[in-house]
Write an enzyme that holds these catalytic residues in place. Structure first.
Site, PDB file in Angstrom:
ATOM      1  N   VAL A   1       0.790  -1.237   0.000  1.00 39.78           N
ATOM      2  CA  VAL A   1       0.000   0.000   0.000  1.00 39.78           C
ATOM      3  C   VAL A   1       0.818   1.281   0.000  1.00 39.78           C
ATOM      4  O   VAL A   1       0.439   2.259  -0.622  1.00 39.78           O
ATOM      5  CB  VAL A   1      -0.981   0.064   1.192  1.00 39.78           C
ATOM      6  CG1 VAL A   1      -2.231  -0.695   0.903  1.00 39.78           C
ATOM      7  CG2 VAL A   1      -0.331  -0.397   2.464  1.00 39.78           C
ATOM      8  N   LYS A   2       1.938   1.295   0.683  1.00 40.85           N
ATOM      9  CA  LYS A   2       2.661   2.561   0.793  1.00 40.85           C
ATOM     10  C   LYS A   2       3.715   2.746  -0.311  1.00 40.85           C
ATOM     11  O   LYS A   2       4.453   3.720  -0.298  1.00 40.85           O
ATOM     12  CB  LYS A   2       3.333   2.694   2.177  1.00 40.85           C
ATOM     13  CG  LYS A   2       2.341   2.693   3.339  1.00 40.85           C
ATOM     14  CD  LYS A   2       1.539   3.999   3.458  1.00 40.85           C
ATOM     15  CE  LYS A   2       0.492   3.880   4.559  1.00 40.85           C
ATOM     16  NZ  LYS A   2      -0.529   4.899   4.575  1.00 40.85           N
ATOM     17  N   HIS A   3       3.791   1.805  -1.250  1.00 39.22           N
ATOM     18  CA  HIS A   3       4.746   1.985  -2.348  1.00 39.22           C
ATOM     19  C   HIS A   3       4.284   3.124  -3.239  1.00 39.22           C
ATOM     20  O   HIS A   3       3.100   3.203  -3.573  1.00 39.22           O
ATOM     21  CB  HIS A   3       4.832   0.716  -3.208  1.00 39.22           C
ATOM     22  CG  HIS A   3       5.676  -0.350  -2.593  1.00 39.22           C
ATOM     23  ND1 HIS A   3       6.905  -0.704  -3.083  1.00 39.22           N
ATOM     24  CD2 HIS A   3       5.479  -1.114  -1.506  1.00 39.22           C
ATOM     25  CE1 HIS A   3       7.412  -1.655  -2.322  1.00 39.22           C
ATOM     26  NE2 HIS A   3       6.570  -1.915  -1.355  1.00 39.22           N
TER      27      HIS A   3
END
Ligand code: GLU
Length: 277
Positions: free
Chosen positions: A257-259
């Site tokens: 998700v945080k890529h």
């Protein structure tokens, strides 16, 4: 789901390039709005002026355009519930914070960062849930005067009553939070700037959002937002419906998700090009 005409919102805080989780949320919001003939609203949550930049705001707008996720209300297209940048709505949040103080739903908290840290430290040592201990909940006029005389600033804190908050999440079903784990929370910083929990709830109500689709990292914000709706006097049937989407995982079962989205998009485009050439 609710019978009202659907209105969903994508509301990123552009403190960097949009990440994979943001894009998944935007895609679900857009698809749900298009599928139901509803409205897709795009709002920029830029109250954290130390981390949000104009470049990141523009990049978020450009990324949505590049993806073809067109919005019906929001930056550039306008709409009847604007402005759609939270930094342009500060007077609205200040109005509500003042009202909550008048209603005694909120109070001024004069605790210093060092004092709050000492409380957390003691809670860790005692192995109890961390969180504000309610020190400033019932200050007398003399105590307030003494803090002011010391030159202390004050944040505005929302009072969480004892009890629980229960809501039905469209994905998880009934979810209950015990307020023992939802301590009184800050709405406005000592410099007068609003925090996410205040701004997001006020805007979802004023912008008439019917469905909040977002990542499950925000599930624990929901009881706080419901508390803000209550203080605003919103009827339960007018609360938005919540749907918290599970994390996007990679093949290695690690969170994706945080890529940064653009990094992955570039990789895919390069791989495709190398297949084509
Ligand atoms: N602005 C929040 C964030 O980017 C999301 C707001 C929400 O979906 O409730 O984390």
């Amino acid at each position: 789901m609710s019978q009202k005409k659907v209105k969903v919102r994508f509301a990123p805080s552009p403190t960097g390039d949009l990440h994979v989780g943001n894009i998944r949320t935007a895609l679900f919001d857009w698809a749900y709005a298009r599928h139901t003939g509803g409205t897709f609203l795009f709002r920029i949550e830029d109250t954290d002026t130390t981390r949000v930049t104009d470049e990141y705001i523009q990049a978020a707008i450009d990324t949505l355009k590049w993806l073809g996720l067109n919005w019906d209300e929001g930056p550039e297209v306008g709409g009847e519930n604007g402005p759609y940048l939270q930094s342009q709505r500060l007077d609205i949040y200040a109005h509500w914070a003042e009202k909550f103080l008048d209603q005694k739903d909120a109070y001024h908290c004069y605790c210093s960062p060092d004092e709050l840290e000492a409380v957390r430290e003691a809670q860790r040592a005692a192995n109890v849930a961390p969180g504000y201990n309610g020190h400033c909940r019932e200050l007398t006029a003399d105590q307030v005067a003494a803090y002011k005389a010391q030159g202390r600033g004050a944040v505005v804190r929302m009072r969480m009553p004892d009890g629980t908050t229960t809501f039905t999440d469209e994905i998880r079903g009934e979810v209950t939070f015990d307020h023992k784990f939802v301590p009184d929370f800050v709405l406005v910083r000592a410099d007068g700037s609003p925090l996410y929990t205040l701004a997001v709830a006020v805007d979802d109500v004023l912008m008439k959002v019917t469905h909040v689709l977002r990542g499950e990292d925000l599930l624990s914000s929901t009881p706080r937002q419901i508390r803000v709706y209550q203080a605003m006097g919103v009827a339960i049937e007018d609360y938005p419906v919540f749907a918290h989407l599970p994390f996007v995982m990679g093949q290695d079962n690690a969170k994706l998700v945080k890529h940064p989205f653009l990094g992955i998009a570039n990789k895919v485009i390069c791989q495709r090009q190398s297949v084509i050439t």
